[in-house]
Motif scaffolding. Structure first.
Motif, PDB file in Angstrom:
ATOM      1  N   GLU A 112     -46.988 -19.166 121.071  1.00 23.82           N
ATOM      2  CA  GLU A 112     -47.218 -17.896 120.147  1.00 23.82           C
ATOM      3  C   GLU A 112     -48.566 -17.411 119.993  1.00 23.82           C
ATOM      4  N   VAL A 113     -49.312 -18.066 120.376  1.00 26.63           N
ATOM      5  CA  VAL A 113     -51.025 -18.003 120.193  1.00 26.63           C
ATOM      6  C   VAL A 113     -51.481 -17.305 121.546  1.00 26.63           C
ATOM      7  N   ASN A 114     -50.925 -17.872 122.760  1.00 25.20           N
ATOM      8  CA  ASN A 114     -51.580 -17.569 124.141  1.00 25.20           C
ATOM      9  C   ASN A 114     -53.031 -17.825 124.309  1.00 25.20           C
ATOM     10  N   PRO A 115     -53.361 -19.292 124.148  1.00 30.55           N
ATOM     11  CA  PRO A 115     -55.067 -19.516 124.280  1.00 30.55           C
ATOM     12  C   PRO A 115     -55.275 -19.269 125.773  1.00 30.55           C
ATOM     13  N   PRO A 116     -56.712 -18.981 125.918  1.00 31.35           N
ATOM     14  CA  PRO A 116     -57.073 -18.904 127.444  1.00 31.35           C
ATOM     15  C   PRO A 116     -56.664 -19.868 128.348  1.00 31.35           C
ATOM     16  N   ASP A 117     -56.730 -21.332 128.015  1.00 31.18           N
ATOM     17  CA  ASP A 117     -56.349 -22.471 128.556  1.00 31.18           C
ATOM     18  C   ASP A 117     -55.512 -23.463 127.859  1.00 31.18           C
ATOM     19  N   PRO A 118     -54.094 -23.140 128.059  1.00 34.75           N
ATOM     20  CA  PRO A 118     -53.303 -23.692 126.992  1.00 34.75           C
ATOM     21  C   PRO A 118     -53.282 -25.267 127.151  1.00 34.75           C
ATOM     22  N   GLY A 119     -53.987 -25.993 128.066  1.00 32.06           N
ATOM     23  CA  GLY A 119     -54.007 -27.503 128.318  1.00 32.06           C
ATOM     24  C   GLY A 119     -55.248 -28.035 127.827  1.00 32.06           C
ATOM     25  N   ALA A 120     -56.279 -27.215 127.803  1.00 22.53           N
ATOM     26  CA  ALA A 120     -57.575 -27.621 127.312  1.00 22.53           C
ATOM     27  C   ALA A 120     -58.089 -27.024 125.825  1.00 22.53           C
ATOM     28  N   PHE A 121     -57.574 -27.466 124.974  1.00 25.11           N
ATOM     29  CA  PHE A 121     -57.873 -27.206 123.523  1.00 25.11           C
ATOM     30  C   PHE A 121     -57.557 -28.128 122.498  1.00 25.11           C
ATOM     31  N   HIS A 122     -58.170 -28.162 121.651  1.00 25.64           N
ATOM     32  CA  HIS A 122     -57.725 -29.314 120.503  1.00 25.64           C
ATOM     33  C   HIS A 122     -57.043 -28.482 119.353  1.00 25.64           C
ATOM     34  N   LEU A 123     -56.265 -29.243 119.089  1.00 26.49           N
ATOM     35  CA  LEU A 123     -55.010 -28.385 117.940  1.00 26.49           C
ATOM     36  C   LEU A 123     -54.850 -29.520 116.764  1.00 26.49           C
ATOM     37  N   PHE A 124     -55.289 -28.914 115.681  1.00 25.93           N
ATOM     38  CA  PHE A 124     -54.941 -29.591 114.470  1.00 25.93           C
ATOM     39  C   PHE A 124     -54.063 -28.949 113.606  1.00 25.93           C
ATOM     40  N   ARG A 125     -53.177 -29.492 112.862  1.00 29.65           N
ATOM     41  CA  ARG A 125     -52.289 -28.970 111.718  1.00 29.65           C
ATOM     42  C   ARG A 125     -53.115 -29.409 110.341  1.00 29.65           C
ATOM     43  N   THR A 126     -52.661 -28.806 109.201  1.00 28.70           N
ATOM     44  CA  THR A 126     -53.476 -29.204 108.121  1.00 28.70           C
ATOM     45  C   THR A 126     -52.539 -29.798 107.257  1.00 28.70           C
ATOM     46  N   GLU A 127     -53.197 -30.867 106.191  1.00 27.22           N
ATOM     47  CA  GLU A 127     -52.395 -31.313 104.925  1.00 27.22           C
ATOM     48  C   GLU A 127     -53.391 -31.014 104.000  1.00 27.22           C
ATOM     49  N   LEU A 128     -52.786 -30.143 103.054  1.00 24.99           N
ATOM     50  CA  LEU A 128     -53.546 -29.538 102.030  1.00 24.99           C
ATOM     51  C   LEU A 128     -53.875 -30.546 100.816  1.00 24.99           C
ATOM     52  N   THR A 129     -55.107 -30.623 100.068  1.00 25.60           N
ATOM     53  CA  THR A 129     -55.472 -31.152  99.088  1.00 25.60           C
ATOM     54  C   THR A 129     -55.818 -30.217  97.879  1.00 25.60           C
ATOM     55  N   GLU A 130     -56.173 -28.896  98.578  1.00 23.44           N
ATOM     56  CA  GLU A 130     -56.573 -28.085  97.354  1.00 23.44           C
ATOM     57  C   GLU A 130     -56.432 -26.471  98.019  1.00 23.44           C
ATOM     58  N   VAL A 131     -56.216 -25.749  97.225  1.00 17.99           N
ATOM     59  CA  VAL A 131     -56.098 -24.182  97.691  1.00 17.99           C
ATOM     60  C   VAL A 131     -56.672 -23.506  96.357  1.00 17.99           C
ATOM     61  N   VAL A 132     -57.998 -22.809  96.601  1.00 17.49           N
ATOM     62  CA  VAL A 132     -58.636 -21.873  95.477  1.00 17.49           C
ATOM     63  C   VAL A 132     -58.528 -20.426  95.900  1.00 17.49           C
ATOM     64  N   ARG A 133     -58.282 -19.676  94.753  1.00 16.84           N
ATOM     65  CA  ARG A 133     -58.472 -18.161  95.004  1.00 16.84           C
ATOM     66  C   ARG A 133     -59.133 -17.644  94.019  1.00 16.84           C
ATOM     67  N   THR A 134     -60.291 -17.095  94.344  1.00 19.20           N
ATOM     68  CA  THR A 134     -61.308 -16.511  93.340  1.00 19.20           C
ATOM     69  C   THR A 134     -61.256 -15.164  93.459  1.00 19.20           C
TER      70      THR A 134
END
Length: 159
Positions: A112-134
């Motif tokens: 989906e994202v097509n990073p410059p080097d698909p084998g050389a990057f860190h990827l994190f997914r998030t687990e949410l504890t808070e979302v704030v809209r101001t």
């Protein structure tokens, strides 16, 4: 139970849509992590909302990736934009970043994202504890809409 972006979107669809739209106004945002000594550190970062997840992709061995590997707590703020008016309000997401090493999950992201080097990057997914809209309402109220897992949205108005 952990709450990912899909859980938040299901629980609070209008707020989730606003948050995604706000992040969509700029490519780069501000990620806060914790240094080894516990002090805060901020970084520029691009984010992606794909397949029910809020993804954080990073260059190999970047300080932000190493910080998150050591202590997964983070806070992410949407780029405030130029000037001081904050005409589009502010959005912050906090939680824990979980590194993704599974080749199939990484391939789904890279396709989906097509990073410059698909084998050389860190990827994190998030687990949410808070979302704030101001935001500002009626040119006199500072309005915070705060979501935490299991609590729903709480609205605070300040003058």
């Amino acid at each position: 139970m952990t709450f990912n972006w899909a859980h938040f979107t299901e629980a609070e669809p209008p707020l989730a849509r606003e948050v995604e739209e706000r992040f969509g106004l700029a490519a780069h945002h501000v990620l806060a992590t914790l240094r080894p000594d516990g002090s805060p550190r901020t970084h520029g970062l691009e984010v992606r909302f794909l397949n029910g997840e809020l993804w954080l992709g990073m260059m190999p061995r970047s300080a932000k990736a190493l910080d998150l590997r050591r202590d997964p707590r983070f806070s992410l703020q949407a780029n405030p934009g130029p000037g001081t008016e904050m005409e589009h309000g502010d959005v912050r997401v906090s939680g824990r970043a979980v590194e993704v090493t599974d080749p199939e999950a990484r391939a789904g992201y890279t396709n989906e994202v097509n990073p410059p080097d698909p084998g050389a990057f860190h990827l994190f997914r998030t687990e949410l504890t808070e979302v704030v809209r101001t935001s500002i309402e009626e040119e006199k109220y500072l309005v915070l809409r705060i979501w935490r897992p299991g609590e729903g949205v709480r609205t605070v108005r300040r003058t």
